[in-house]
Design a protein around this motif. Structure first.
Motif, PDB file in Angstrom:
ATOM      1  N   TYR A 192       0.840  -1.198   0.000  1.00 16.27           N
ATOM      2  CA  TYR A 192       0.000   0.000   0.000  1.00 16.27           C
ATOM      3  C   TYR A 192       0.878   1.251   0.000  1.00 16.27           C
ATOM      4  O   TYR A 192       0.669   2.179  -0.789  1.00 16.27           O
ATOM      5  N   LEU A 193       1.851   1.264   0.884  1.00 15.51           N
ATOM      6  CA  LEU A 193       2.778   2.392   0.960  1.00 15.51           C
ATOM      7  C   LEU A 193       3.542   2.544  -0.347  1.00 15.51           C
ATOM      8  O   LEU A 193       3.711   3.658  -0.864  1.00 15.51           O
ATOM      9  N   ALA A 196       4.605   5.480  -5.398  1.00 17.20           N
ATOM     10  CA  ALA A 196       4.755   5.480  -6.856  1.00 17.20           C
ATOM     11  C   ALA A 196       3.763   6.437  -7.512  1.00 17.20           C
ATOM     12  O   ALA A 196       4.099   7.129  -8.483  1.00 17.20           O
ATOM     13  N   THR A 197       2.555   6.501  -6.986  1.00 16.24           N
ATOM     14  CA  THR A 197       1.529   7.390  -7.550  1.00 16.24           C
ATOM     15  C   THR A 197       1.919   8.854  -7.370  1.00 16.24           C
ATOM     16  O   THR A 197       1.766   9.677  -8.286  1.00 16.24           O
ATOM     17  N   LEU A 198       2.411   9.199  -6.193  1.00 13.96           N
ATOM     18  CA  LEU A 198       2.864  10.570  -5.945  1.00 13.96           C
ATOM     19  C   LEU A 198       4.021  10.946  -6.863  1.00 13.96           C
ATOM     20  O   LEU A 198       4.071  12.065  -7.401  1.00 13.96           O
ATOM     21  N   HIS A 227       8.275  14.974  -5.107  1.00 15.75           N
ATOM     22  CA  HIS A 227       9.403  14.304  -4.470  1.00 15.75           C
ATOM     23  C   HIS A 227       8.850  13.659  -3.200  1.00 15.75           C
ATOM     24  O   HIS A 227       8.139  14.316  -2.419  1.00 15.75           O
ATOM     25  N   VAL A 228       9.165  12.393  -2.968  1.00 10.81           N
ATOM     26  CA  VAL A 228       8.479  11.628  -1.929  1.00 10.81           C
ATOM     27  C   VAL A 228       9.478  10.994  -0.968  1.00 10.81           C
ATOM     28  O   VAL A 228      10.481  10.407  -1.386  1.00 10.81           O
ATOM     29  N   TRP A 272       8.555  -2.922  -6.264  1.00 13.03           N
ATOM     30  CA  TRP A 272       7.313  -2.370  -6.803  1.00 13.03           C
ATOM     31  C   TRP A 272       7.557  -1.783  -8.174  1.00 13.03           C
ATOM     32  O   TRP A 272       8.523  -1.026  -8.372  1.00 13.03           O
ATOM     33  N   ASP A 273       6.714  -2.110  -9.116  1.00 15.51           N
ATOM     34  CA  ASP A 273       6.774  -1.541 -10.461  1.00 15.51           C
ATOM     35  C   ASP A 273       6.307  -0.083 -10.384  1.00 15.51           C
ATOM     36  O   ASP A 273       5.154   0.187 -10.049  1.00 15.51           O
ATOM     37  N   GLU A 274       7.204   0.842 -10.649  1.00 11.13           N
ATOM     38  CA  GLU A 274       6.878   2.271 -10.525  1.00 11.13           C
ATOM     39  C   GLU A 274       5.772   2.705 -11.484  1.00 11.13           C
ATOM     40  O   GLU A 274       5.186   3.777 -11.324  1.00 11.13           O
TER      41      GLU A 274
END
Length: 323
Positions: free
Chosen positions: A227-228, A233-235, A241-242, A300-302
């Motif tokens: 979830y995180l 990735a969505t942001l 910048h995350v 995770w696939d970005e």
């Protein structure tokens, strides 16, 4: 014999009916407070009410009050709530260049507003929540009013009853700090995905002042690290910048919450320090918050991101409940 059989059948049906009634009552009660979410020890239910959006319940146990939405705990007046509020409020406040205007989406009963009000430079807090019963509890239910220091009555706080996405789409205001504290999207509340989508985050960028910062609650990351990763990735896809971070409750409460700090310009995690006195964000704790342990890091696939058209986060959440 016929009378005996008839009496026996009536007795059987009566027992079946009683068990059916008990089962129905248990199911009804769990729609307000799920068994696994109940407070430890004895408790009493103070209120059950159905809002236009969800079933709300309030329970009390040993002087601590718990608010439930559709069976799951939403907020409480215990220590964990104060720790959570510090993590989601004081990190973006420290990361932002300015703190004059604050937007809270999912403001609930006013706990996050209470923390934001502690900054003298904050001039306005716009507290947006879609559920009128939750806001009413924050304004009128004495234990919550005491816990939040009456934040929803403060002259610097403007309460808005609205969907956060629709509110942003219909206003041109800008903010220095945005705090998004929403429940997980689910098949019962699919529209929540539109407050986690790349389209929403792109809209949010246009509502941030230069040097602005956003904090987003990312669920119980100890059981759903994906979830995180998906929110992060969505942001990034939206152009932020995350920095992901977490608050480890494992020792005290067996929960680890995840968050994303999103900014318009890169910021170093070691530069983030609370600007006002806090009880829980010590220097050691902050260092730990920004170092994700191995069990929270996933491949995770970005390119796999939440959009207005897919159900990515719902699938992640429901896989966890299926397991």
């Amino acid at each position: 014999m016929f009378a005996f059989i008839t009496g026996l059948l009536i007795g059987v049906f009566a027992v079946m009916g009683a068990w059916g009634l008990l089962y129905w009552r248990k199911q009804w009660l769990e729609s307000y407070i799920m068994e696994e979410e109940e407070p430890d020890g004895d408790y009493r239910v103070i209120m059950r009410k159905r809002s236009p959006f969800q079933r709300i319940a309030v329970a009390e146990s040993e002087g601590i009050y718990y608010v439930y939405a559709d069976g799951s705990e939403m907020m409480s007046t215990d220590l964990a709530e104060n720790q959570y509020a510090e993590a989601i409020v004081h990190v973006p406040m420290a990361a932002a260049a300015n703190r004059e205007s604050v937007l809270i989406i999912g403001s609930g009963a006013g706990i996050t507003a209470r923390e934001a009000l502690r900054y003298a430079e904050v001039e306005t807090i716009t507290a947006v929540d879609v559920d009128p019963i939750i806001v009413q509890l924050g304004r009128e239910f004495e234990p919550l009013v005491n816990f939040t220091n009456g934040s929803l009555h403060h002259p610097r706080v403007k309460t808005v009853l609205a969907d956060g996405r629709e509110y942003l789409e219909n206003c041109n205001d800008r903010w220095d700090v945005v705090i998004i504290d929403l429940p997980d999207p689910s098949s019962k509340a699919p529209d929540l995905t539109k407050l986690f989508s790349v389209e929403f985050y792109r809209l949010l960028k246009t509502r941030l002042n230069p040097g602005g910062a956003v904090a987003i609650a990312c669920s119980v990351v100890s059981v759903m690290p994906e979830y995180l990763a998906a929110v992060q990735a969505t942001l990034k896809t939206a152009g932020f910048h995350v920095i992901p971070y977490h608050w480890d409750y494992i020792v005290e409460f067996a929960i680890d919450w995840g968050f994303c700090l999103a900014t318009l310009k890169p910021i170093a995690p070691d530069s983030i320090e609370p600007l006002i006195p806090v009880k829980h964000l010590s220097e050691d704790r902050l260092e730990d918050m920004f170092l994700l342990p191995r069990y929270l890091r996933v491949d995770w696939d970005e390119d796999e991101v939440q959009t207005d058209r897919n159900t990515l986060l719902i699938e992640i959440v429901e896989r966890e409940f299926e397991d």
